[in-house]
Design a protein around this motif. Structure first.
Motif, mmCIF file in Angstrom:
data_model
loop_
_atom_site.group_PDB
_atom_site.id
_atom_site.type_symbol
_atom_site.label_atom_id
_atom_site.label_comp_id
_atom_site.label_asym_id
_atom_site.label_seq_id
_atom_site.Cartn_x
_atom_site.Cartn_y
_atom_site.Cartn_z
ATOM 1 N N LEU A 246 0.828 -1.211 0.000
ATOM 2 C CA LEU A 246 0.000 0.000 0.000
ATOM 3 C C LEU A 246 0.861 1.258 0.000
ATOM 4 O O LEU A 246 0.518 2.247 -0.655
ATOM 5 C CB LEU A 246 -0.936 -0.014 1.214
ATOM 6 N N THR A 247 1.958 1.228 0.752
ATOM 7 C CA THR A 247 2.875 2.368 0.753
ATOM 8 C C THR A 247 3.424 2.595 -0.641
ATOM 9 O O THR A 247 3.554 3.736 -1.110
ATOM 10 C CB THR A 247 4.039 2.111 1.740
ATOM 11 N N TYR A 248 3.735 1.509 -1.341
ATOM 12 C CA TYR A 248 4.228 1.596 -2.725
ATOM 13 C C TYR A 248 3.133 2.129 -3.645
ATOM 14 O O TYR A 248 3.368 3.019 -4.469
ATOM 15 C CB TYR A 248 4.680 0.208 -3.164
ATOM 16 N N GLN A 249 1.911 1.585 -3.507
ATOM 17 C CA GLN A 249 0.801 2.031 -4.359
ATOM 18 C C GLN A 249 0.490 3.500 -4.148
ATOM 19 O O GLN A 249 0.169 4.219 -5.098
ATOM 20 C CB GLN A 249 -0.445 1.197 -4.058
ATOM 21 N N LYS A 250 0.586 3.939 -2.910
ATOM 22 C CA LYS A 250 0.292 5.341 -2.604
ATOM 23 C C LYS A 250 1.198 6.267 -3.410
ATOM 24 O O LYS A 250 0.758 7.300 -3.921
ATOM 25 C CB LYS A 250 0.468 5.587 -1.100
ATOM 26 N N GLU B 257 -14.635 15.299 -4.248
ATOM 27 C CA GLU B 257 -13.223 14.920 -4.287
ATOM 28 C C GLU B 257 -12.915 14.170 -5.574
ATOM 29 O O GLU B 257 -13.765 13.490 -6.133
ATOM 30 C CB GLU B 257 -12.868 14.053 -3.076
ATOM 31 N N THR B 258 -11.705 14.299 -6.034
ATOM 32 C CA THR B 258 -11.296 13.574 -7.229
ATOM 33 C C THR B 258 -11.115 12.102 -6.880
ATOM 34 O O THR B 258 -10.957 11.734 -5.719
ATOM 35 C CB THR B 258 -9.964 14.121 -7.775
ATOM 36 N N GLN B 259 -11.130 11.258 -7.910
ATOM 37 C CA GLN B 259 -10.928 9.822 -7.695
ATOM 38 C C GLN B 259 -9.573 9.559 -7.055
ATOM 39 O O GLN B 259 -9.445 8.700 -6.183
ATOM 40 C CB GLN B 259 -11.030 9.087 -9.033
ATOM 41 N N ILE B 260 -8.556 10.302 -7.489
ATOM 42 C CA ILE B 260 -7.226 10.084 -6.931
ATOM 43 C C ILE B 260 -7.198 10.405 -5.438
ATOM 44 O O ILE B 260 -6.560 9.711 -4.646
ATOM 45 C CB ILE B 260 -6.168 10.925 -7.701
ATOM 46 N N GLU B 261 -7.933 11.465 -5.019
ATOM 47 C CA GLU B 261 -7.993 11.808 -3.596
ATOM 48 C C GLU B 261 -8.741 10.739 -2.815
ATOM 49 O O GLU B 261 -8.365 10.389 -1.692
ATOM 50 C CB GLU B 261 -8.666 13.169 -3.424
ATOM 51 N N SER B 262 -9.813 10.220 -3.419
ATOM 52 C CA SER B 262 -10.583 9.167 -2.764
ATOM 53 C C SER B 262 -9.735 7.915 -2.580
ATOM 54 O O SER B 262 -9.712 7.307 -1.504
ATOM 55 C CB SER B 262 -11.824 8.840 -3.588
ATOM 56 N N ASP B 263 -9.015 7.531 -3.652
ATOM 57 C CA ASP B 263 -8.178 6.331 -3.558
ATOM 58 C C ASP B 263 -7.070 6.516 -2.524
ATOM 59 O O ASP B 263 -6.756 5.604 -1.770
ATOM 60 C CB ASP B 263 -7.567 6.010 -4.927
ATOM 61 N N ARG B 264 -6.471 7.717 -2.515
ATOM 62 C CA ARG B 264 -5.411 7.964 -1.551
ATOM 63 C C ARG B 264 -5.956 7.896 -0.125
ATOM 64 O O ARG B 264 -5.318 7.335 0.778
ATOM 65 C CB ARG B 264 -4.761 9.321 -1.798
ATOM 66 N N ARG B 265 -7.143 8.463 0.081
ATOM 67 C CA ARG B 265 -7.742 8.434 1.417
ATOM 68 C C ARG B 265 -8.023 7.006 1.858
ATOM 69 O O ARG B 265 -7.757 6.626 3.006
ATOM 70 C CB ARG B 265 -9.043 9.249 1.410
ATOM 71 N N GLN B 266 -8.563 6.175 0.942
ATOM 72 C CA GLN B 266 -8.853 4.784 1.289
ATOM 73 C C GLN B 266 -7.568 4.022 1.610
ATOM 74 O O GLN B 266 -7.538 3.204 2.543
ATOM 75 C CB GLN B 266 -9.585 4.106 0.134
ATOM 76 N N ILE B 267 -6.503 4.286 0.854
ATOM 77 C CA ILE B 267 -5.223 3.637 1.126
ATOM 78 C C ILE B 267 -4.700 4.056 2.491
ATOM 79 O O ILE B 267 -4.232 3.228 3.280
ATOM 80 C CB ILE B 267 -4.200 3.970 0.010
ATOM 81 N N GLU B 268 -4.779 5.364 2.793
ATOM 82 C CA GLU B 268 -4.287 5.858 4.084
ATOM 83 C C GLU B 268 -5.083 5.255 5.235
ATOM 84 O O GLU B 268 -4.516 4.913 6.286
ATOM 85 C CB GLU B 268 -4.356 7.383 4.118
ATOM 86 N N GLU B 269 -6.408 5.088 5.058
ATOM 87 C CA GLU B 269 -7.230 4.483 6.103
ATOM 88 C C GLU B 269 -6.840 3.021 6.317
ATOM 89 O O GLU B 269 -6.754 2.536 7.446
ATOM 90 C CB GLU B 269 -8.714 4.588 5.736
ATOM 91 N N ARG B 270 -6.602 2.306 5.198
ATOM 92 C CA ARG B 270 -6.208 0.897 5.306
ATOM 93 C C ARG B 270 -4.826 0.781 5.945
ATOM 94 O O ARG B 270 -4.595 -0.109 6.776
ATOM 95 C CB ARG B 270 -6.207 0.257 3.909
ATOM 96 N N ILE B 271 -3.905 1.677 5.593
ATOM 97 C CA ILE B 271 -2.570 1.673 6.196
ATOM 98 C C ILE B 271 -2.669 1.871 7.707
ATOM 99 O O ILE B 271 -1.994 1.186 8.482
ATOM 100 C CB ILE B 271 -1.680 2.763 5.556
ATOM 101 N N ALA B 272 -3.529 2.796 8.116
ATOM 102 C CA ALA B 272 -3.700 3.062 9.548
ATOM 103 C C ALA B 272 -4.224 1.824 10.271
ATOM 104 O O ALA B 272 -3.777 1.486 11.381
ATOM 105 C CB ALA B 272 -4.644 4.241 9.748
ATOM 106 N N ARG B 273 -5.180 1.104 9.643
ATOM 107 C CA ARG B 273 -5.735 -0.104 10.274
ATOM 108 C C ARG B 273 -4.670 -1.206 10.376
ATOM 109 O O ARG B 273 -4.560 -1.884 11.392
ATOM 110 C CB ARG B 273 -6.951 -0.609 9.480
#
Length: 430
Positions: free
Chosen positions: A122-126, A151-167
């Motif tokens: 996920l860090t790599y994908q981000k 929000e743009t799709q890229i912002e949405s995807d980044r937010r979802q990745i950051e949430e998953r990283i936090a979990r």
């Protein structure tokens, strides 16, 4: 990390052919069918495509002719370079980091390993989301009290990745605490930890199996095993150790993977002894050794720690008589005398075990105590927390015991059995 001059000298140790062989080995480690491989001379890195226009067109022809679906480049590509090459070649492009992440994803067997790989992925994908894919420029409409274009799709995807990283990080924190509890419990048991480290495919798992009679996967492939394995081993002189097999290292190991696997690699940090296993039959053995030492340095372990590190020169069975003689002569000239072994045949294993016993004994304290024969609780405590070397019933009915213990636990013994010592000085270390 090495200084720029050291890094260049390090890179110069590797031949282009050896680098290519390793890249092909990495691709085959995830069951890719390698139809074509080659070395690309590179004068200047192109910001848009990494390689020059002519080489891009040449590889495009190869991809089309071989009907290849994946192109692996043994380098670090920027998101823009990866996107442009995929467009030019009509195939999926993997750089070295992406390929190693794919291998780690295949090899992870435990819950902890899977989480660590996903965190690194996920860090790599981000980092790939920045100006990488055109479909990420779409916008989602706002709703509720939030007006505007949304929000743009890229912002949405980044937010979802950051949430998953936090979990994942929260889950890994729990795993790390559990692992620490396990390490703390092992410290209460008088078994020293011996960790195997080395370049991937150096033969660590084969050596681990030879020493423990276990059945850990060992194969002639890169990253055959990923998750750490621990086994208790009784050495010939009665000393028991916990042997730990760890993930193999590799050149240009992504920093995110070192960070993600730090909890696992703490088994190495906490080890009483570290066996650095070298594949001396490999043409790049010197460069591989430097890669391992670099990662050990990142973990805070000094590669020059002669008391804690044992150099194990493995795969001597692959060398002919003249090469073996040359290797033995080289070993005798080393400041830190290595042990030459063949994990596959068992040759030299007795010398390695003797060196492990010698090193561990030198760092431990011998104590003589006299206990009341009725003190069952005290005797039991000593068996659980120390190595009981001898136990003899004296003529006067008392129980004489000689124990061996690491310096930290020696203080606990002195505190609990303050009046039970034969003298109050440590016996000579053996």
């Amino acid at each position: 990390m090495p200084a720029p001059a050291e890094a260049r000298a390090h890179a110069a140790l590797r031949s282009p052919e050896a680098k290519l062989d390793e890249a092909v080995g990495l691709a085959r480690a995830i069951d890719l069918n390698v139809v074509t491989s080659g070395i690309v001379p590179l004068g200047t890195v192109r910001p848009a495509t990494f390689v020059g226009k002519g080489k891009v067109e040449e590889i495009a022809g190869l991809v089309k002719g071989d009907e290849a679906g994946i192109v692996v480049m043994d380098c670090a590509l920027s998101p823009v370079q990866q996107r442009n090459l995929e467009k030019a070649w009509g195939a999926k492009v993997l750089d070295r980091t992406g390929l190693i992440l794919e291998i780690f994803g295949r090899r992870a067997r435990t819950r902890e390993g899977a989480l660590q790989v996903e965190l690194a992925h996920l860090t790599y994908q981000k980092s790939r989301l920045v100006r990488s894919w055109t479909h990420l420029e779409r916008q989602r409409g706002g709703f509720g009290f939030l007006g505007g274009p949304g929000e743009t799709q890229i912002e949405s995807d980044r937010r979802q990745i950051e949430e998953r990283i936090a979990r994942i990080e929260a889950e890994l924190d729990k795993v790390k605490r559990t692992r620490k509890l396990h390490r703390d419990s092992r410290k209460r048991v008088p078994y020293p930890i011996v960790a195997l480290v080395g370049y991937t495919n150096a033969g660590k798992s084969t050596l681990f199996n030879r020493m423990t009679q276990a059945s850990v996967l060992s194969a002639d492939m890169l990253f055959a095993t990923l998750d750490p394995t621990l086994r208790a081993v009784a050495l010939p002189r009665g000393l028991k150790i916990i042997l730990s097999d760890t993930v193999g290292f590799i050149s240009d190991l992504p920093t995110m993977l070192v960070a993600a696997f730090r909890a696992t690699l703490e088994e190495v940090i906490e080890a009483d002894l570290i066996l650095h296993v070298h594949d001396v039959s490999h043409s790049d053995t010197e460069a591989q050794s430097l890669d391992v030492e670099n990662v050990l340095g990142q973990l805070g372990i000094a590669p020059q720690d002669g008391e804690r590190l044992i150099e194990v020169w493995n795969k001597i069975d692959r060398l002919d008589g003249a090469a073996r003689d040359s290797l033995r002569n080289l070993a005798e000239r080393q400041a830190r005398r290595p042990v030459l072994v063949s994990a596959r045949s068992g040759e030299g294993l007795d010398l390695l075990i003797a060196e492990i016993e010698r090193r561990l004994a030198a760092s431990r304290v011998m104590l003589d105590l006299v206990l009341d024969v009725a003190d069952g609780a005290g005797v039991s405590w000593l068996h659980r927390h120390t190595e009981v070397m001898t136990k003899t019933l004296r003529d006067d009915g008392a129980l004489a015991m000689t124990i061996r213990v690491d310096p930290a636990n020696a203080e606990k013994v002195r505190a609990r059995f303050a009046t039970k010592f034969v003298g109050f000085e440590d016996a000579p270390k053996h």
